[in-house]
Enzyme design. Structure first.
Site, mmCIF file in Angstrom:
data_model
loop_
_atom_site.group_PDB
_atom_site.id
_atom_site.type_symbol
_atom_site.label_atom_id
_atom_site.label_comp_id
_atom_site.label_asym_id
_atom_site.label_seq_id
_atom_site.Cartn_x
_atom_site.Cartn_y
_atom_site.Cartn_z
ATOM 1 N N GLU A 126 18.425 -17.264 126.317
ATOM 2 C CA GLU A 126 18.467 -15.800 126.471
ATOM 3 C C GLU A 126 19.456 -15.450 127.586
ATOM 4 O OE1 GLU A 126 14.479 -14.500 127.278
ATOM 5 O OE2 GLU A 126 13.757 -15.172 125.320
ATOM 6 N N SER A 131 19.159 -22.986 131.298
ATOM 7 C CA SER A 131 18.563 -24.270 131.702
ATOM 8 C C SER A 131 17.064 -24.118 131.962
ATOM 9 C CB SER A 131 19.250 -24.776 132.970
ATOM 10 O OG SER A 131 20.617 -24.992 132.721
ATOM 11 N N GLU A 364 22.387 -27.952 124.497
ATOM 12 C CA GLU A 364 21.230 -28.858 124.332
ATOM 13 C C GLU A 364 20.898 -29.553 125.669
ATOM 14 O OE1 GLU A 364 20.438 -30.738 120.702
ATOM 15 O OE2 GLU A 364 21.640 -29.343 119.524
HETATM 16 C C1 LIG Z 1 28.830 -22.664 121.957
HETATM 17 C C2 LIG Z 1 27.405 -22.660 122.388
HETATM 18 C C3 LIG Z 1 26.413 -22.873 121.453
HETATM 19 C C4 LIG Z 1 25.056 -22.816 121.825
HETATM 20 N N1 LIG Z 1 24.097 -22.912 120.858
HETATM 21 C C5 LIG Z 1 22.795 -22.659 121.194
HETATM 22 C C6 LIG Z 1 21.790 -22.568 120.183
HETATM 23 O O1 LIG Z 1 22.050 -22.766 118.986
HETATM 24 N N2 LIG Z 1 20.535 -22.240 120.556
HETATM 25 C C7 LIG Z 1 20.189 -22.013 121.859
HETATM 26 O O2 LIG Z 1 19.039 -21.702 122.106
HETATM 27 N N3 LIG Z 1 21.127 -22.091 122.836
HETATM 28 C C8 LIG Z 1 22.411 -22.398 122.535
HETATM 29 N N4 LIG Z 1 23.363 -22.455 123.517
HETATM 30 C C9 LIG Z 1 22.978 -22.235 124.904
HETATM 31 C C10 LIG Z 1 23.058 -23.483 125.764
HETATM 32 O O3 LIG Z 1 22.038 -24.387 125.422
HETATM 33 C C11 LIG Z 1 23.014 -23.020 127.231
HETATM 34 O O4 LIG Z 1 24.241 -22.365 127.498
HETATM 35 C C12 LIG Z 1 22.785 -24.160 128.192
HETATM 36 O O5 LIG Z 1 21.498 -24.696 128.051
HETATM 37 C C13 LIG Z 1 23.006 -23.761 129.644
HETATM 38 O O6 LIG Z 1 22.341 -22.577 129.944
HETATM 39 P P1 LIG Z 1 23.142 -21.373 130.670
HETATM 40 O O7 LIG Z 1 24.373 -21.130 129.884
HETATM 41 O O8 LIG Z 1 22.214 -20.260 130.887
HETATM 42 O O9 LIG Z 1 23.580 -21.985 132.060
HETATM 43 P P2 LIG Z 1 22.711 -22.013 133.385
HETATM 44 O O10 LIG Z 1 21.357 -22.531 133.101
HETATM 45 O O11 LIG Z 1 22.834 -20.706 134.074
HETATM 46 O O12 LIG Z 1 23.469 -23.116 134.230
HETATM 47 C C14 LIG Z 1 24.650 -22.845 134.997
HETATM 48 C C15 LIG Z 1 24.955 -24.106 135.809
HETATM 49 O O13 LIG Z 1 23.872 -24.375 136.704
HETATM 50 C C16 LIG Z 1 23.403 -25.697 136.515
HETATM 51 N N5 LIG Z 1 21.960 -25.735 136.770
HETATM 52 C C17 LIG Z 1 20.987 -24.966 136.240
HETATM 53 N N6 LIG Z 1 19.791 -25.311 136.717
HETATM 54 C C18 LIG Z 1 19.999 -26.347 137.573
HETATM 55 C C19 LIG Z 1 19.172 -27.171 138.391
HETATM 56 N N7 LIG Z 1 17.832 -27.019 138.409
HETATM 57 N N8 LIG Z 1 19.734 -28.123 139.143
HETATM 58 C C20 LIG Z 1 21.088 -28.313 139.116
HETATM 59 N N9 LIG Z 1 21.929 -27.572 138.384
HETATM 60 C C21 LIG Z 1 21.390 -26.617 137.613
HETATM 61 C C22 LIG Z 1 23.760 -26.015 135.064
HETATM 62 O O14 LIG Z 1 23.786 -27.427 134.851
HETATM 63 C C23 LIG Z 1 25.100 -25.352 134.961
HETATM 64 O O15 LIG Z 1 26.077 -26.206 135.512
HETATM 65 C C24 LIG Z 1 24.708 -22.582 123.179
HETATM 66 C C25 LIG Z 1 25.719 -22.420 124.133
HETATM 67 C C26 LIG Z 1 27.038 -22.448 123.754
HETATM 68 C C27 LIG Z 1 28.102 -22.223 124.809
#
Ligand SMILES: Cc1cc2nc3c(=O)[nH]c(=O)nc-3n(C[C@H](O)[C@H](O)[C@H](O)COP(=O)(O)OP(=O)(O)OC[C@H]3O[C@@H](n4cnc5c(N)ncnc54)[C@H](O)[C@@H]3O)c2cc1C
Length: 384
Positions: A126, A131, A364
């Site tokens: 969302e 993460s 993922e």
């Molecule tokens: C092309 C594409 C396809 C996707 N397809 C799907 C899908 O089909 N279904 C779905 O549900 N999602 C999907 N996603 C979402 C994807 O799984 C998320 O973008 C991903 O899990 C990261 O979440 P975020 O983008 O909110 O990044 P954030 O969680 O905001 O992370 C930003 C940074 O902070 C780091 N971080 C976060 N928490 C911590 C921690 N505790 N300790 C250290 N570092 C941390 C992360 O590693 C990252 O480097 C897709 C994303 C993309 C770009």
């Protein structure tokens, strides 16, 4: 586990031929048009590629995990966009139903997913929760025989093409965390469900993501996966354990392609009166890539075999995804470097793959999240 070597080898040879004869020649067109031609999709259906991991009882090929990763190695040799189209039906878009669905849900949806007649999508992320997926805010409030869903899901792979969405939503607004999350199957066309505009991505043109928006969307209670509230996050994590291993296998296939392209280029390109492959600094990049690729391939196969034995592979899946996706990034970088200026020019696959594979370290579960899962499991095991 390999059930029947001969049948599997026929499948692998068929996929390999399809990749070389059909997919590779169309890569550039897909990148330019951002569309996979319908004729290619039809051939993917004929080959059974949408139902690799769906049980035979529902029309799929029911591959074991070891068999599935071997197929993934082959498919991922072509542009990742092709794999992405079949990826959700075999993985995150179907496995919630395969693993935890009721018999009626399986019978209703799996045969069409296996045949590729419909596309399935997985909607967990969302705008405010990536993460930290357990903090998701999409709500599902029971109203008679229905649930009313409200919220927005972001970056959902294949959402523009999908006919069904596995949606994780909070069924108990008073409780934070994973225990109040339930999983639903929501059909396209349900009033209150709408899609955002297609995202402009760094790479993987031909594969699409967009927002999936729920505004008082009425979903039949019969579409609650497994018929049980509060276990949706567990379903999602089971789906992702398998998905991570699949993505790790895809990283191996893509790295193999990039390394073969780099080797071919290095042997053809001459500087200082020699093929650049004669230079030891180029050889170091080739050799490091080969060694890391071999390590990732072994890890993925080992983890897949363990899953087939029924073992808990949460740690192994995360190790494989972390190592294979980071390896893939390093191979992509070296491939561009070996190509020199040509590696920066979009006519060459090296430039496209460099952008395409960047995603594998993000979705993922990012590399950091895999590290967290691995370390958490280690500490838990040590505590006994
Ligand atoms: C092309 C594409 C396809 C996707 N397809 C799907 C899908 O089909 N279904 C779905 O549900 N999602 C999907 N996603 C979402 C994807 O799984 C998320 O973008 C991903 O899990 C990261 O979440 P975020 O983008 O909110 O990044 P954030 O969680 O905001 O992370 C930003 C940074 O902070 C780091 N971080 C976060 N928490 C911590 C921690 N505790 N300790 C250290 N570092 C941390 C992360 O590693 C990252 O480097 C897709 C994303 C993309 C770009």
């Amino acid at each position: 586990m390999i059930r029947d070597e001969e049948t599997l080898n026929l499948l692998l040879a068929g996929v390999r031929r399809f990749v070389r004869e059909v997919l590779l020649p169309q890569e550039q067109e897909v990148a330019e048009t951002d569309q996979i031609p319908p004729a290619v999709v039809a051939q993917m259906r004929e080959l059974g590629l949408f139902g690799l991991s769906i049980p035979e009882a529902y029309g799929g090929l029911q591959l074991t995990m070891e068999e599935e990763v071997l197929v993934a190695f082959e498919i991922a040799y072509a542009s990742p966009a092709f794999r992405s189209l079949i990826g959700t039906n075999n993985g995150i878009g179907s496995q919630g139903i395969v693993i935890d669905g009721t018999e009626e849900q399986k019978q209703h949806y799996l045969p069409r997913l296996a045949a590729g007649d419909i596309i399935g999508s997985f909607a967990l992320t969302e705008p405010g929760s990536g993460s930290d997926a357990a903090s998701l805010r999409t709500s599902a409030v029971r109203d008679g025989d229905h649930y009313i869903l409200n919220g927005t899901k972001r970056y959902i792979t294949n959402a523009p093409e999908a006919s069904i969405y596995t949606v994780m939503a909070r069924t108990d607004a008073t409780r934070k965390g994973a225990g109040a999350i339930s999983a639903f199957i929501v059909e396209r066309g349900t009033p209150g469900l709408s899609l955002g505009k297609i995202d402009k991505k760094m790479g993987q043109r031909g594969a699409h993501t967009c927002d999936v928006i729920f505004e008082n969307c009425r979903v039949p209670a019969a579409n609650l996966i497994g018929g049980k509230e509060g276990v949706g996050f567990k379903t999602a994590m089971k789906v992702l354990d398998k998905g991570r291993l699949h993505i790790a296998a895809v990283c191996v296939g893509a790295a193999e392609r990039m390394l073969e392209d780099a080797l071919r280029y290095a042997m053809e390109r001459e500087q200082f009166g020699h093929a650049i492959a004669d230079f030891q600094l180029i050889q170091a990049m080739l050799a490091d890539s080969k060694a890391e690729l071999y390590a990732a391939r072994c890890m993925v196969l080992d983890a897949a075999r363990k899953r087939d034995q029924g073992l808990d592979i949460s740690t192994e899946a995360s190790c494989s995804k972390l190592f294979a996706s980071e390896m893939c990034g390093r191979v992509a970088d070296r491939s561009v470097q070996i190509h020199g200026g040509a590696g920066y020019i979009s006519e060459y696959a090296a430039e496209r793959f460099y952008r395409d594979v960047r995603l594998f370290r993000i979705y993922e579960g990012t590399s950091q999240i895999q590290q967290i899962v691995i370390a958490r499991n280690m500490i838990k095991a040590a505590q006994g």
